[in-house]
Scaffold this active site. Structure first.
Site, PDB file in Angstrom:
ATOM      1  N   SER A 149       0.834  -1.214   0.000  1.00  0.00           N
ATOM      2  CA  SER A 149       0.000   0.000   0.000  1.00  0.00           C
ATOM      3  C   SER A 149       0.868   1.263   0.000  1.00  0.00           C
ATOM      4  O   SER A 149       0.348   2.364   0.010  1.00  0.00           O
ATOM      5  CB  SER A 149      -0.936  -0.008   1.207  1.00  0.00           C
ATOM      6  OG  SER A 149      -0.198  -0.199   2.407  1.00  0.00           O
TER       7      SER A 149
ATOM      8  N   ASN B   8      -2.371  -2.680  13.078  1.00  0.00           N
ATOM      9  CA  ASN B   8      -3.826  -2.533  12.978  1.00  0.00           C
ATOM     10  C   ASN B   8      -4.332  -1.286  13.706  1.00  0.00           C
ATOM     11  O   ASN B   8      -5.112  -0.513  13.153  1.00  0.00           O
ATOM     12  CB  ASN B   8      -4.523  -3.783  13.532  1.00  0.00           C
ATOM     13  CG  ASN B   8      -4.156  -5.033  12.749  1.00  0.00           C
ATOM     14  OD1 ASN B   8      -3.467  -4.945  11.735  1.00  0.00           O
ATOM     15  ND2 ASN B   8      -4.597  -6.185  13.210  1.00  0.00           N
TER      16      ASN B   8
ATOM     17  N   HIS C  73     -39.682  22.315 -12.531  1.00  0.00           N
ATOM     18  CA  HIS C  73     -39.751  21.388 -13.680  1.00  0.00           C
ATOM     19  C   HIS C  73     -39.036  21.977 -14.897  1.00  0.00           C
ATOM     20  O   HIS C  73     -39.380  21.662 -16.029  1.00  0.00           O
ATOM     21  CB  HIS C  73     -41.196  21.042 -14.059  1.00  0.00           C
ATOM     22  CG  HIS C  73     -42.034  20.598 -12.910  1.00  0.00           C
ATOM     23  ND1 HIS C  73     -42.203  19.284 -12.569  1.00  0.00           N
ATOM     24  CD2 HIS C  73     -42.736  21.324 -11.987  1.00  0.00           C
ATOM     25  CE1 HIS C  73     -42.980  19.199 -11.495  1.00  0.00           C
ATOM     26  NE2 HIS C  73     -43.307  20.422 -11.123  1.00  0.00           N
TER      27      HIS C  73
ATOM     28  N   SER D 276     -12.853  24.482 -28.362  1.00  0.00           N
ATOM     29  CA  SER D 276     -12.996  23.228 -29.093  1.00  0.00           C
ATOM     30  C   SER D 276     -11.860  23.117 -30.097  1.00  0.00           C
ATOM     31  O   SER D 276     -11.413  24.122 -30.647  1.00  0.00           O
ATOM     32  CB  SER D 276     -14.341  23.218 -29.820  1.00  0.00           C
ATOM     33  OG  SER D 276     -14.292  22.342 -30.922  1.00  0.00           O
TER      34      SER D 276
ATOM     35  N   LYS E 183     -16.397  28.034 -30.340  1.00  0.00           N
ATOM     36  CA  LYS E 183     -16.865  27.477 -29.072  1.00  0.00           C
ATOM     37  C   LYS E 183     -16.129  28.007 -27.848  1.00  0.00           C
ATOM     38  O   LYS E 183     -14.938  28.209 -27.856  1.00  0.00           O
ATOM     39  CB  LYS E 183     -16.717  25.946 -29.090  1.00  0.00           C
ATOM     40  CG  LYS E 183     -17.588  25.266 -30.109  1.00  0.00           C
ATOM     41  CD  LYS E 183     -19.026  25.182 -29.679  1.00  0.00           C
ATOM     42  CE  LYS E 183     -19.153  24.322 -28.474  1.00  0.00           C
ATOM     43  NZ  LYS E 183     -19.875  23.092 -28.661  1.00  0.00           N
TER      44      LYS E 183
ATOM     45  N   TYR F  48      -9.612  -6.727  12.506  1.00  0.00           N
ATOM     46  CA  TYR F  48      -8.900  -6.333  11.292  1.00  0.00           C
ATOM     47  C   TYR F  48      -8.890  -7.428  10.228  1.00  0.00           C
ATOM     48  O   TYR F  48      -8.642  -8.598  10.515  1.00  0.00           O
ATOM     49  CB  TYR F  48      -7.444  -5.944  11.625  1.00  0.00           C
ATOM     50  CG  TYR F  48      -6.725  -5.451  10.388  1.00  0.00           C
ATOM     51  CD1 TYR F  48      -6.829  -4.129   9.981  1.00  0.00           C
ATOM     52  CD2 TYR F  48      -5.991  -6.330   9.595  1.00  0.00           C
ATOM     53  CE1 TYR F  48      -6.209  -3.685   8.829  1.00  0.00           C
ATOM     54  CE2 TYR F  48      -5.365  -5.899   8.434  1.00  0.00           C
ATOM     55  CZ  TYR F  48      -5.480  -4.572   8.059  1.00  0.00           C
ATOM     56  OH  TYR F  48      -4.883  -4.139   6.906  1.00  0.00           O
TER      57      TYR F  48
ATOM     58  N   LYS G   9      -8.197   3.351   1.802  1.00  0.00           N
ATOM     59  CA  LYS G   9      -7.403   4.564   1.619  1.00  0.00           C
ATOM     60  C   LYS G   9      -7.619   5.280   0.298  1.00  0.00           C
ATOM     61  O   LYS G   9      -7.824   6.495   0.263  1.00  0.00           O
ATOM     62  CB  LYS G   9      -5.921   4.246   1.803  1.00  0.00           C
ATOM     63  CG  LYS G   9      -5.610   4.011   3.248  1.00  0.00           C
ATOM     64  CD  LYS G   9      -4.238   3.456   3.469  1.00  0.00           C
ATOM     65  CE  LYS G   9      -4.226   2.799   4.824  1.00  0.00           C
ATOM     66  NZ  LYS G   9      -5.178   1.653   4.955  1.00  0.00           N
TER      67      LYS G   9
HETATM   68  N1  ARG Z   1      -1.216  -1.404   5.134  1.00  0.00           N
HETATM   69  C1  ARG Z   1      -2.106  -1.941   6.067  1.00  0.00           C
HETATM   70  C2  ARG Z   1      -3.486  -1.256   5.909  1.00  0.00           C
HETATM   71  O1  ARG Z   1      -3.540  -0.249   5.301  1.00  0.00           O
HETATM   72  C3  ARG Z   1      -1.616  -1.738   7.456  1.00  0.00           C
HETATM   73  C4  ARG Z   1      -2.128  -2.720   8.442  1.00  0.00           C
HETATM   74  C5  ARG Z   1      -1.558  -4.059   8.202  1.00  0.00           C
HETATM   75  N2  ARG Z   1      -1.976  -4.982   9.187  1.00  0.00           N
HETATM   76  C6  ARG Z   1      -1.847  -6.300   9.025  1.00  0.00           C
HETATM   77  N3  ARG Z   1      -2.324  -7.052   9.955  1.00  0.00           N
HETATM   78  N4  ARG Z   1      -1.330  -6.803   7.936  1.00  0.00           N
HETATM   79  O2  ARG Z   1      -4.490  -1.710   6.395  1.00  0.00           O
END
Ligand code: ARG
Length: 457
Positions: A23, A110, A156, A277, A283, A317, A325
């Site tokens: 991530s 977590n 309307h 355009s 335009k 979790y 995210k």
């Molecule tokens: N990158 C993870 C997330 O955004 C962080 C938490 C990871 N926790 C785990 N038990 N693998 O959720």
């Protein structure tokens, strides 16, 4: 580079899974929140004698050095940096050695990630507030300058009754004011600290969560670790808030796009907020507003993506939660660019009062005739019916309500007096509606005054 969790594994992770699992590509932006959380956590560990004063000093200095690298854009990511938490811990151990490994005592990624997300969002809320206020300010300023402009009001999309242009514009101020209120309200629920929940069951080392929360600026600590570690209600609420705000902005854009057409010509966008355009040289397109309207699908989509991800998650979790995210960040990025653009569109908008005046058709005054009959003591329903007949006669004669003679009116109903033409006046129709919240100049002035007071703080 060894994995944080590599101890029990014999084989290396599949390369594609590594990519799929990572991530860091999007969560790196939480670096300041992550470091802030870790610094506070290090102090909390010191208070329960897990870290010595010297160790805390080393950790805090190390974390500040990492922060500087991020701020300066010199932080070097490694392919093994799975996420922002891993990356920072890896760099910290490079800088200060083994003692870095003590920071994670009693903490899990977590509760760490849940805390980071909240801290990050809390840092963005004031930015959103300011941008939203910028749009509101542009609305109020325009409404104040053009207070004398009359336009047809529509229901309307059909001409209904005359209104002040400022009344129309201010209607969006109040929609956005509800968005401001909602943002204030949800901030309380973002400001709850999950840290100390650890992986799912709670911290083992007796850290003082209340002190930690105060240190990090949270309003309160969460009540149940199993609930709070995976709780993403605050993300869902923020995405709903944004989707509704975006719906308001989209409706404003739609009105303006229509009003900017050649057929209406009520408003003209500034060149700075229009585009041309590639094939039709004449335009001038309202792309800024079309994009605001178009982004609505995206923001509603982000809300739906999050809710769908949350639905059916087993307790505590699950890695699905990492999918929280991108919808959030995308929504924040979209708004932070879009709101200032929209403020610019509004503040540079040219208002064509002449075109609005020439769109004022007599039938916008039909309600005035019905109200006239009511003042003669007639029940409104009956008055409505009689005015319907007036409208039909005018249609047959192919003329406006103001062109019918007293005799024409008398022939339809003896209740129409010689003064009937007096009510057939656009300005009068507007000033009649001087109830609080109505379109009369005085009532709109009250709105504007109230709006300015709200913008002042
Ligand atoms: N990158 C993870 C997330 O955004 C962080 C938490 C990871 N926790 C785990 N038990 N693998 O959720």
């Amino acid at each position: 580079m060894a994995k944080l969790w590599g101890g029990r594994f014999e084989k290396a992770t599949d390369k594609l899974l590594e990519q799929f699992n990572a991530s860091i590509g999007f969560d790196w932006r939480m670096y300041a929140a992550d470091i802030k959380g870790s610094i506070a956590y290090a102090h909390a560990l010191e208070k329960v004698n897990i870290l010595t004063v010297d160790e805390v000093t080393a950790i805090v200095n190390g974390l500040n050095a990492v922060l500087e690298e991020f701020d300066a854009g010199t932080f070097a990511f490694l392919p093994s940096d799975e996420d922002i938490h891993t990356a920072i811990e890896r760099r910290l151990s490079e800088l200060i050695g083994e003692v870095a490994g003590k920071l994670h005592t009693g903490r899990s990624r977590n509760d760490q990630v849940a805390t980071d997300m909240r801290l990050y969002l809390l840092s963005q809320i004031p930015v959103l507030h300011e941008h939203l206020k910028g749009v509101q300010r542009a609305i109020v300023d325009k409404a104040e300058v053009h207070l004398d402009v009359i336009m047809p009001g529509y229901t309307h999309m059909q001409p209904a009754q005359p209104i002040l242009f400022s009344h129309w514009l201010m209607s969006f101020f109040w929609m956005l004011q509800r968005d401001v209120d909602r943002l204030n309200d949800l901030t309380r629920r973002v400001s709850v600290m999950p840290l100390g929940g650890a992986a799912l069951a709670g911290n083992t080392f007796g850290i003082d969560r209340a002190a930690l929360a105060a240190d990090l600026g949270f309003l309160q600590t969460s009540e149940n670790s199993l609930d709070s570690v995976p709780d993403r209600d605050f993300v869902a609420e923020t995405l709903f808030w944004a989707a509704l705000l975006q719906t308001h902005l989209s409706r404003l854009s739609e009105d303006l796009i229509i009003y900017a057409t050649a057929e209406f010509g009520f408003v003209e966008l500034d060149d700075a907020y229009s585009t041309g355009s590639s094939i039709m040289p004449q335009k001038k397109n309202p792309d800024s507003l079309e994009l605001v309207r178009g982004k609505t699908g995206r923001l509603v989509g982000n809300l739906v993506a999050l809710l769908t991800m949350l639905k059916g998650l087993p307790s505590s979790y699950d890695k699905d939660l990492q999918e929280d995210k991108e919808p959030l960040f995308d929504t924040l990025d979209t708004l932070e660019l879009e709101l200032p653009v929209l403020a610019g569109v509004i503040s540079t908008l040219r208002i064509n009062a002449g075109r609005m005046a020439s769109a004022l058709r007599d039938d916008l005054l039909a309600t005035e005739l019905a109200d006239y009959l009511v003042r003669q003591g007639m029940p409104f329903r009956q008055g409505h019916h009689i005015v319907g007949q007036v409208v039909r006669v005018a249609l047959e004669k192919n003329c406006g309500l103001r062109d019918l003679s007293i005799a024409d009116y008398h022939a339809i109903s003896p209740h129409f007096g010689d003064d009937v033409h007096d009510v057939l006046d656009f300005r009068r129709a507007i000033e009649q509606r001087d109830v609080p919240g109505g379109t009369a100049t005085k009532a709109v002035q009250v709105q504007i005054k109230r709006a300015k007071e709200l913008l002042a703080f």
